[in-house]
Design a protein around this motif. Structure first.
Motif, PDB file in Angstrom:
ATOM      1  N   THR A   4       1.008  -1.079  -0.077  1.00  0.00           N
ATOM      2  CA  THR A   4       0.019  -0.133  -0.039  1.00  0.00           C
ATOM      3  C   THR A   4       0.926   1.419  -0.127  1.00  0.00           C
ATOM      4  OG1 THR A   4      -1.772   1.260   1.224  1.00  0.00           O
ATOM      5  CG2 THR A   4      -0.115  -0.039   2.458  1.00  0.00           C
TER       6      THR A   4
ATOM      7  N   SER B  93      -0.560   3.804   1.751  1.00  0.00           N
ATOM      8  CA  SER B  93      -1.133   4.196   2.816  1.00  0.00           C
ATOM      9  C   SER B  93      -0.308   4.249   3.974  1.00  0.00           C
ATOM     10  CB  SER B  93      -2.356   3.561   3.078  1.00  0.00           C
ATOM     11  OG  SER B  93      -3.283   3.982   4.005  1.00  0.00           O
TER      12      SER B  93
ATOM     13  N   ARG C  45     -11.176   5.396   7.279  1.00  0.00           N
ATOM     14  CA  ARG C  45     -12.352   4.630   7.308  1.00  0.00           C
ATOM     15  C   ARG C  45     -13.093   5.165   8.695  1.00  0.00           C
ATOM     16  NH1 ARG C  45      -9.043  -0.696   7.514  1.00  0.00           N
ATOM     17  NH2 ARG C  45      -7.875   0.624   6.036  1.00  0.00           N
TER      18      ARG C  45
ATOM     19  N   GLU D  52     -15.230   7.954   7.709  1.00  0.00           N
ATOM     20  CA  GLU D  52     -16.369   7.367   6.817  1.00  0.00           C
ATOM     21  C   GLU D  52     -17.514   6.944   8.096  1.00  0.00           C
ATOM     22  OE1 GLU D  52     -14.750   4.013   4.772  1.00  0.00           O
ATOM     23  OE2 GLU D  52     -13.743   5.423   3.478  1.00  0.00           O
TER      24      GLU D  52
ATOM     25  N   THR E 224     -15.339   1.875   2.373  1.00  0.00           N
ATOM     26  CA  THR E 224     -16.455   2.599   2.164  1.00  0.00           C
ATOM     27  C   THR E 224     -17.865   1.974   1.773  1.00  0.00           C
ATOM     28  OG1 THR E 224     -14.849   4.385   1.019  1.00  0.00           O
ATOM     29  CG2 THR E 224     -17.141   4.581   0.766  1.00  0.00           C
TER      30      THR E 224
ATOM     31  N   THR F 265     -14.833   9.186  -5.543  1.00  0.00           N
ATOM     32  CA  THR F 265     -13.472   9.036  -4.953  1.00  0.00           C
ATOM     33  C   THR F 265     -12.297   9.675  -6.097  1.00  0.00           C
ATOM     34  OG1 THR F 265     -14.577   6.921  -4.083  1.00  0.00           O
ATOM     35  CG2 THR F 265     -12.139   6.908  -4.130  1.00  0.00           C
TER      36      THR F 265
ATOM     37  N   ALA G 123      -8.821  10.779  -0.553  1.00  0.00           N
ATOM     38  CA  ALA G 123      -7.351  10.135  -0.038  1.00  0.00           C
ATOM     39  C   ALA G 123      -6.517  10.653  -0.891  1.00  0.00           C
ATOM     40  CB  ALA G 123      -7.329   8.545  -0.052  1.00  0.00           C
ATOM     41  N   ARG G 124      -6.705  10.630  -2.240  1.00  0.00           N
ATOM     42  CA  ARG G 124      -5.591  11.083  -3.192  1.00  0.00           C
ATOM     43  C   ARG G 124      -5.863  12.076  -4.304  1.00  0.00           C
ATOM     44  NH1 ARG G 124      -6.228   5.580  -2.831  1.00  0.00           N
ATOM     45  NH2 ARG G 124      -4.364   4.400  -1.890  1.00  0.00           N
TER      46      ARG G 124
ATOM     47  N   SER H 106      -8.212  10.118   3.981  1.00  0.00           N
ATOM     48  CA  SER H 106      -7.443   9.386   4.523  1.00  0.00           C
ATOM     49  C   SER H 106      -6.027   9.998   4.356  1.00  0.00           C
ATOM     50  CB  SER H 106      -7.218   7.843   3.819  1.00  0.00           C
ATOM     51  OG  SER H 106      -6.019   7.238   4.471  1.00  0.00           O
TER      52      SER H 106
ATOM     53  N   ARG I 178      -2.048  -5.185  -7.328  1.00  0.00           N
ATOM     54  CA  ARG I 178      -1.792  -3.806  -7.319  1.00  0.00           C
ATOM     55  C   ARG I 178      -0.423  -3.687  -6.532  1.00  0.00           C
ATOM     56  NH1 ARG I 178      -4.567   0.601  -3.125  1.00  0.00           N
ATOM     57  NH2 ARG I 178      -3.178  -0.503  -1.537  1.00  0.00           N
TER      58      ARG I 178
HETATM   59  N1  F0G Z   1     -10.855   5.755   0.518  1.00  0.00           N
HETATM   60  C1  F0G Z   1      -9.966   5.408  -0.282  1.00  0.00           C
HETATM   61  C2  F0G Z   1      -9.875   5.731  -1.867  1.00  0.00           C
HETATM   62  C3  F0G Z   1      -8.695   4.503  -0.020  1.00  0.00           C
HETATM   63  O1  F0G Z   1      -7.912   4.353  -0.686  1.00  0.00           O
HETATM   64  C4  F0G Z   1      -8.717   4.436   1.542  1.00  0.00           C
HETATM   65  C5  F0G Z   1      -7.448   3.200   1.930  1.00  0.00           C
HETATM   66  C6  F0G Z   1      -9.744   4.595   2.492  1.00  0.00           C
HETATM   67  C7  F0G Z   1     -10.755   5.369   1.836  1.00  0.00           C
HETATM   68  C8  F0G Z   1      -9.738   4.479   3.836  1.00  0.00           C
HETATM   69  O2  F0G Z   1      -8.692   5.014   4.634  1.00  0.00           O
HETATM   70  O3  F0G Z   1      -7.189   3.364   5.410  1.00  0.00           O
HETATM   71  O4  F0G Z   1      -7.033   5.612   6.148  1.00  0.00           O
HETATM   72  O5  F0G Z   1      -8.888   3.862   6.787  1.00  0.00           O
HETATM   73  N2  F0G Z   1      -6.736   2.762   1.132  1.00  0.00           N
HETATM   74  C9  F0G Z   1      -5.635   1.966   1.489  1.00  0.00           C
HETATM   75  C10 F0G Z   1      -4.981   1.501   0.398  1.00  0.00           C
HETATM   76  C11 F0G Z   1      -5.904   0.909   2.929  1.00  0.00           C
HETATM   77  O6  F0G Z   1      -4.151   0.494   0.308  1.00  0.00           O
HETATM   78  O7  F0G Z   1      -5.563   1.770  -0.724  1.00  0.00           O
HETATM   79  P1  F0G Z   1      -7.882   4.335   5.783  1.00  0.00           P
END
Ligand code: F0G
Length: 457
Positions: A50, A52, A101, A104, A127, A181, A216-217, A254, A404
């Protein structure tokens, strides 16, 4: 001579990583029940599980850590974070949470009720989990082009406006909000165009619905808008970010991704009423409103990270490194999703392991082989992640079976990228020998990918 591209940072601190042999890895992956989440990090050489929380903070972020104010209420770090969110994203109200999360969980506790329908573009798994946990349904309205890894489209993360309108025409009363997203992780880190964000806003206004961005991105998304949407080519990343977020009523974040911190997140919104309703849940689930799930030092680093994460040079270095991996793989003949996403390269396992039945979890099989070959850890985005249908309990087989390779920000050098590409090329060259996949021995009822136990067939 035209000067070649080079990173816009230099390295001040290093973290040693361990090499291993193929024999070591065969033993370790068996002990891990063929689930890459079960590996110890020291058993991994290049970790692309990841992006993250795995980025490298800057000297400025570490300096901010020292200035963190750990007061329970009214900490200066809270106000620093509030100012950064207002300046960069334009929201007046926000609540810190421990990660995305959690944001969320808090926000959906206010907004999502049993029987609701939440349309969006390939909701991320947490989500979707938070929606389904509340006995509501997530409807994927991503454009069809996203599901063919060979189709070139500059904004494969886009919402299909017709699909979205059809959901609203049929069930407007059941829709609490639309979630977009940016970038679209599940569809491959693919961006959403500014035009599409505006079109979603127009549909939402027509039906009087809120629009929420899962952000997140968001900065990587802004970079792609600058690069690919001609009208905005001359704007700065921060100007584009502003144009994106004026179309949203609220956001979940995130901060472990584009704010380049190891832990943290937030919800931000325009309306005080929503802020107050969400504050109640934030206090129960996360913490008092001026720290939520975060320590003061992390809020400081987040504020600094939001600024750095929205600088063109930071994004240019990052996204060019991701593209380097993608291009190397293409040069070796490996089927990857195109165009390349912002945070990761996605290998198309159906084209890589042609002929392997989906019931044998081919993307997971490929992720295992890549680990054994080079100690490179990717992650399955396929049938295991897709879980079972909550009603029928049948396996859900998604259109895409992907592995990925997510690249942490400012963490690995281009040599690690070259190494990774070579390891995958070796697996590709012996792909005909990989005829059988894996079967599930044990799984959890929801989000099974984290703990699933597997056996090689
Ligand atoms: N939304 C998106 C688009 C994400 O990619 C993630 C997490 C979250 C919400 C949740 O956030 O992990 O801080 O609780 N994605 C990570 C990944 C885990 O590896 O893509 P989180």
């Amino acid at each position: 001579m035209k000067l070649p591209f080079a990173e816009s940072f230099r390295i001040k601190m290093v973290e040693p990583i361990k090499k291993s042999t193929k024999e070591d890895r065969l033993k370790w992956i068996k002990e891990a029940k063929y689930n890459l989440f079960n590996l110890k990090s020291e058993q991994v050489f290049v970790d692309m599980l990841t992006d993250s929380g795995t980025g490298a903070m800057s000297d400025r972020q570490w300096s901010e850590m020292m200035l963190g104010d750990e007061s329970y209420a009214g900490a200066s770090s809270y106000y620093k974070m509030k100012a950064a969110i207002k300046n960069i994203l334009g929201f007046d109200f926000f609540l810190p949470t421990h990660q995305g999360r959690a944001a969320e969980n808090v926000l959906f506790s206010v907004l999502v009720k049993e029987g609701n329908i939440v349309p969006g573009n390939s909701h991320f798994d947490t989500t979707k989990g938070h929606i389904e946990f509340r006995k509501a349904t997530a409807v994927d309205c991503t454009i069809d082009e996203a599901f063919d890894t060979t189709v070139q489209h500059p904004f494969k993360g886009n919402v299909d406006i017709n699909k979205l309108e059809n959901v609203l025409k049929a069930d407007a009363d059941k829709v609490p909000f639309i979630i977009v997203t940016v970038t679209n992780n599940t569809a491959g880190g693919q961006p959403v165009s500014l035009q599409n964000l505006r079109d979603v806003r127009a549909v939402a206004d027509k039906y009087n619905k809120m629009v929420i961005y899962d952000s997140a991105r968001f900065a990587e998304n802004a970079y792609f808008i600058k690069e690919r949407e001609a009208e905005f080519a001359n704007l700065s990343i921060k100007e584009i970010v502003e144009l994106m977020f004026v179309n949203a009523d609220a956001m979940t974040m995130s901060a472990k991704k584009d704010a380049i911190i190891n832990m943290g997140g937030f919800i931000a919104m325009r309306e005080e009423k929503l802020f107050q309703e969400a504050s109640v849940f934030n206090i129960i689930f996360e913490g008092y409103i001026t720290y939520g799930g975060m320590s003061g030092r992390d809020m400081n680093a987040l504020a600094q990270g939001l600024d750095e994460g929205t600088q063109y040079d930071t994004l240019d270095t990052r996204i060019k490194q991701v593209a380097l991996l993608g291009q190397k793989l293409i040069d070796y003949g490996v089927p990857v999703q195109e165009p390349f996403g912002g945070h990761a390269i996605f290998i198309d396992a159906k084209r890589f392991l042609e002929g392997m039945p989906k019931e044998e979890f081919l993307a997971q099989t490929l992720a295992i082989e890549i680990y054994i070959e080079g100690g490179v850890r990717g992650v399955e985005i396929g049938a295991i992640l897709a879980d079972r249908d909550p009603e029928t309990r049948e396996n859900r087989f998604p259109k895409l079976e992907l592995v990925r390779l997510a690249i942490p920000r400012r963490t690995y050098t281009d040599n690690h990228i070259n190494y990774t590409a070579a390891a995958i090329a070796n697996v590709f060259n012996r792909r005909k020998e990989i005829t059988r996949g894996v079967k599930i021995l044990k799984e959890a009822p929801i989000m099974r990918h984290f703990t699933v136990e597997l056996e090689r067939l």
